[in-house]
Design a protein around this motif. Structure first.
Motif, PDB file in Angstrom:
ATOM      1  N   VAL A  51      33.121  38.666  37.079  1.00 16.34           N
ATOM      2  CA  VAL A  51      34.140  38.237  36.118  1.00 16.34           C
ATOM      3  C   VAL A  51      34.815  36.940  36.563  1.00 16.34           C
ATOM      4  O   VAL A  51      34.767  35.934  35.853  1.00 16.34           O
ATOM      5  CB  VAL A  51      35.201  39.343  35.885  1.00 16.34           C
ATOM      6  CG1 VAL A  51      36.247  38.891  34.867  1.00 16.34           C
ATOM      7  CG2 VAL A  51      34.550  40.642  35.434  1.00 16.34           C
ATOM      8  N   ALA A  55      33.922  32.905  35.340  1.00 13.43           N
ATOM      9  CA  ALA A  55      34.924  32.362  34.412  1.00 13.43           C
ATOM     10  C   ALA A  55      35.532  31.050  34.894  1.00 13.43           C
ATOM     11  O   ALA A  55      35.962  30.236  34.086  1.00 13.43           O
ATOM     12  CB  ALA A  55      36.031  33.386  34.168  1.00 13.43           C
ATOM     13  N   LEU A 125      41.178  26.470  31.341  1.00 18.49           N
ATOM     14  CA  LEU A 125      40.718  27.862  31.400  1.00 18.49           C
ATOM     15  C   LEU A 125      41.597  28.754  30.532  1.00 18.49           C
ATOM     16  O   LEU A 125      42.782  28.497  30.386  1.00 18.49           O
ATOM     17  CB  LEU A 125      40.774  28.364  32.850  1.00 18.49           C
ATOM     18  CG  LEU A 125      39.966  27.573  33.874  1.00 18.49           C
ATOM     19  CD1 LEU A 125      40.377  27.969  35.280  1.00 18.49           C
ATOM     20  CD2 LEU A 125      38.475  27.788  33.659  1.00 18.49           C
ATOM     21  N   LEU A 130      41.034  35.921  30.852  1.00 19.23           N
ATOM     22  CA  LEU A 130      40.466  36.272  32.149  1.00 19.23           C
ATOM     23  C   LEU A 130      41.220  37.442  32.769  1.00 19.23           C
ATOM     24  O   LEU A 130      40.613  38.378  33.289  1.00 19.23           O
ATOM     25  CB  LEU A 130      40.481  35.065  33.086  1.00 19.23           C
ATOM     26  CG  LEU A 130      39.957  35.296  34.499  1.00 19.23           C
ATOM     27  CD1 LEU A 130      38.548  35.866  34.497  1.00 19.23           C
ATOM     28  CD2 LEU A 130      40.024  33.989  35.292  1.00 19.23           C
ATOM     29  N   ARG A 133      40.108  40.604  31.039  1.00 17.01           N
ATOM     30  CA  ARG A 133      38.754  41.007  31.443  1.00 17.01           C
ATOM     31  C   ARG A 133      38.754  41.586  32.853  1.00 17.01           C
ATOM     32  O   ARG A 133      38.051  42.561  33.136  1.00 17.01           O
ATOM     33  CB  ARG A 133      37.792  39.823  31.347  1.00 17.01           C
ATOM     34  CG  ARG A 133      37.422  39.467  29.923  1.00 17.01           C
ATOM     35  CD  ARG A 133      36.211  38.550  29.814  1.00 17.01           C
ATOM     36  NE  ARG A 133      36.167  37.421  30.721  1.00 17.01           N
ATOM     37  CZ  ARG A 133      36.720  36.229  30.494  1.00 17.01           C
ATOM     38  NH1 ARG A 133      37.390  35.990  29.386  1.00 17.01           N
ATOM     39  NH2 ARG A 133      36.606  35.261  31.388  1.00 17.01           N
TER      40      ARG A 133
END
Length: 158
Positions: A51, A55, A125, A130, A133
């Motif tokens: 993850v 990312a 970003l 994020l 997740r």
């Protein structure tokens, strides 16, 4: 909120550090602490490799990612060694100190260099997504790991 994606990893680092501290203070039977520590280190490894690093790959160099992955792999390998050495107290303590040192080093570098780079590029970003997740995957992986360990324990004792 910039950096919110980093909070789940920081919290997980703290959880693992607390488990290491408890394991270091434990005398005698340490099976549950070792199991919990191994699960949480494995969860951290999955979170980072599946993850977090994918990312943020666009803002990090490959060397930082590879280095972090190697560190966690070495720590997990040491954990397997610890499990085998529970009966040799001196060796166990020595290897536990090595695991603690390596984990502290990993956290120091990640929360310093890596998180610093991510925060510096936070506009590029989606840190909120994020964070979501990371938290979602953490729950899934932890449940899966614990279910697998229960199944292993049941068949091993049969």
């Amino acid at each position: 909120m910039p950096g919110s994606a980093l909070d789940p990893l920081r919290l997980h680092h703290t959880q693992i550090a607390n488990l290491l501290e408890s394991l270091n203070a434990a005398d005698g039977v340490r099976g549950n602490l070792l199991r919990d520590l191994f699960v949480e280190l494995r969860v951290l490894s999955v979170l980072e490799q599946q993850v977090f690093y994918p990312a943020v790959a666009s803002v990090l160099g490959k060397d930082l990612r590879r280095h972090a992955e190697k560190e966690l792999y070495a720590i997990l390998a040491m954990m397997l060694q610890l499990e085998r050495e529970q009966t040799d107290e001196d060796r166990f303590r020595e290897d536990l100190a090595t695991v603690c040192d390596r984990f502290k080093h990993h956290v120091h570098e990640q929360e310093g260099d890596v998180f610093g780079e991510v925060q510096a590029h936070s506009r590029e970003l989606d840190l909120s997504a994020l964070s979501y997740r990371l938290q979602s995957r953490k729950s899934d992986v932890r449940a899966s790991m614990r279910a697998g360990l229960r199944a292993y324990s049941t068949t091993r004792c049969a």
